[in-house]
Design a protein around this motif. Structure first.
Motif, PDB file in Angstrom:
ATOM      1  N   ARG A 144     -19.021 -39.304 -42.595  1.00 30.88           N
ATOM      2  CA  ARG A 144     -18.931 -38.338 -43.695  1.00 30.88           C
ATOM      3  C   ARG A 144     -18.182 -37.063 -43.268  1.00 30.88           C
ATOM      4  O   ARG A 144     -17.364 -36.532 -44.010  1.00 30.88           O
ATOM      5  CB  ARG A 144     -20.331 -37.957 -44.180  1.00 30.88           C
ATOM      6  N   CYS A 177     -32.111 -39.790 -46.961  1.00 27.66           N
ATOM      7  CA  CYS A 177     -32.234 -40.163 -45.547  1.00 27.66           C
ATOM      8  C   CYS A 177     -33.665 -40.341 -45.073  1.00 27.66           C
ATOM      9  O   CYS A 177     -33.955 -40.170 -43.889  1.00 27.66           O
ATOM     10  CB  CYS A 177     -31.585 -39.118 -44.625  1.00 27.66           C
ATOM     11  N   CYS A 180     -28.281 -42.541 -39.494  1.00 27.03           N
ATOM     12  CA  CYS A 180     -27.824 -41.243 -39.992  1.00 27.03           C
ATOM     13  C   CYS A 180     -26.678 -40.707 -39.137  1.00 27.03           C
ATOM     14  O   CYS A 180     -25.744 -40.112 -39.645  1.00 27.03           O
ATOM     15  CB  CYS A 180     -28.961 -40.221 -39.983  1.00 27.03           C
ATOM     16  N   CYS A 199     -23.603 -42.556 -40.127  1.00 29.99           N
ATOM     17  CA  CYS A 199     -23.256 -42.157 -41.494  1.00 29.99           C
ATOM     18  C   CYS A 199     -22.644 -40.761 -41.501  1.00 29.99           C
ATOM     19  O   CYS A 199     -21.612 -40.517 -42.114  1.00 29.99           O
ATOM     20  CB  CYS A 199     -24.519 -42.200 -42.356  1.00 29.99           C
ATOM     21  N   ARG A 246     -23.019 -32.644 -48.976  1.00 34.69           N
ATOM     22  CA  ARG A 246     -22.798 -32.145 -47.613  1.00 34.69           C
ATOM     23  C   ARG A 246     -21.309 -32.041 -47.296  1.00 34.69           C
ATOM     24  O   ARG A 246     -20.861 -31.061 -46.689  1.00 34.69           O
ATOM     25  CB  ARG A 246     -23.537 -33.031 -46.606  1.00 34.69           C
TER      26      ARG A 246
HETATM   27 FE1  FES Z   1     -28.759 -40.128 -43.191  1.00 30.88          FE
HETATM   28 FE2  FES Z   1     -26.339 -40.614 -44.331  1.00 30.88          FE
HETATM   29  S1  FES Z   1     -28.048 -41.944 -44.115  1.00 30.88           S
HETATM   30  S2  FES Z   1     -26.949 -38.976 -43.082  1.00 30.88           S
END
Ligand code: FES
Ligand code: 5AD
Length: 344
Positions: A326, A311, A319, A322, A279
């Motif tokens: 990211r 996920c 998420c 996270c 991603r």
């Molecule tokens: Fe779902 Fe990383 S754990 S986006």
């Protein structure tokens, strides 16, 4: 030469796309990536939009050969969220800052036009500041019209491949490219923000069919384009087929950004599944959307279009944290606005 032409004209001929795809190098990829990044920033700055994906049913009346929730897969453990569960997922999402909800599901006859209209109206009345996207496959023009009038804003319907012969190798006889394209043009004419797209490396795909995808995308001019690598699902006819290339997906993300500079393009879960940094790489190659899952964790693993999906064990909030990290790690900012397509 072709790279320069694509950058200048935002378009190539089918033959030129084939040549580009046949001969790309690390150097071509980087040039296209840099231009894709520049164009994305021109319209959207460093913003990455987020969509709360609610996979509300994995029942499906179709039998697409690549898909893990196809009708004939008797091993799939089927579920449907109730209206209350759907609304609860929206509430969780809203509280986390989501302002777009995507209702995605198989083509499930239980969710009749009337039931969908009721759900759409309910979500839009509870969350009038949110955009609502549907991703529930092919329906009639009149049905799409009812969904629009009920308040749905956007519709995702990947075309899967713009080559008819290829389309027929991926789908059984009752599905046709012609009706898929009619749906896309219906949705457009009804005023939906429309998303098309395809898998990279699907069985029987060639650079020629990919070139046709690119020509088709330019012509359709969708607001959103979703692409991700094909990933085999053990319960399908294509179980033993090779997975799609991450690198080629990244190349195509950059090309699509250049062809359609204003498009909303997700760095897909499939890309994140194929590569742990997929991603992030997608965002650097031209994507500007992420679509984390808001479905209850109890059903996550069951919405299994392909194997090893990421996920599926995380709560929405995990998420969210996270993804925020990211996205920031590659220099972008995850924002919680609706993120409509840029229009001058
Ligand atoms: Fe779902 Fe990383 S754990 S986006
Ligand atoms: N691998 C990758 N993507 C898939 N999709 C369906 N099955 C797979 C698979 N095995 C994609 C299709 C569909 C979208 C919802 O997910 O392109 O349109």
């Amino acid at each position: 030469m072709l790279v320069e032409k694509l950058i200048k004209e935002h378009c190539l001929s089918k033959e030129e796309y084939i040549e580009l795809l046949d001969n790309y190098t690390a150097d071509t990829m980087e040039k296209l990536r840099v231009e894709a990044d520049r164009l994305k920033r021109q319209y959207y700055g460093d913003k990455v939009f987020t969509r709360g994906l609610i996979e509300f049913t994995n029942y499906c009346k179709n039998n697409c050969y690549y898909c893990g929730i196809r009708l004939d897969n008797k091993n799939a453990s089927r579920y449907r969220l109730t209206e209350e569960e759907i609304l609860l997922s929206c509430k969780t999402g809203y509280d986390l800052g989501f302002r777009t909800f995507v209702l995605q599901g198989g083509e499930d006859p239980y969710f009749t036009d009337d039931r969908m209209v009721e759900i759409i109206k309910e979500i839009k009345s509870l969350y009038p500041d949110c955009a609502l996207t549907l991703s529930i496959g092919e329906r009639s023009h009149d049905t799409y019209k009812r969904f629009k009038e009920a308040g749905a804003d956007r519709y995702l319907l990947r075309h899967e491949t713009a080559n008819e012969e290829h389309y027929n190798k991926l789908h059984p006889e009752n599905l046709s490219l012609k009706s898929r394209m009619e749906c896309l043009y219906d949705l457009k004419s009804l005023g939906f923000q429309v998303g098309a797209g395809f898998m990279v490396g699907s069985p029987y795909q060639t650079n020629e069919t990919l070139a046709e995808d690119l020509v088709f995308l330019k012509e359709l001019d969708p607001d959103m384009v979703g692409i991700g690598p094909f990933l085999p699902s053990h319960d399908t006819i294509f179980a033993d087929c090779e997975k799609g290339s991450v690198e080629k997906t990244l190349l195509l993300l950059s090309i699509i950004r250049i062809i359609l500079p204003k498009a909303l393009i997700p760095a897909t879960t499939a890309l994140g599944t194929a590569d742990p940094k997929g991603r992030e790489k997608g965002l650097l190659a031209g994507a500007n959307v992420v679509m984390p899952n808001l479905s209850p964790v109890t059903v996550r693993k069951k919405y299994s279009l392909y194997d090893d999906k990421i996920c599926t064990g995380e709560e929405a909030a995990e998420c969210q944290g996270c993804l925020t990290r990211r996205v920031a790690s590659v220099g972008f900012q995850l924002v919680s606005e609706r993120g409509d397509v840029y229009r001058d």
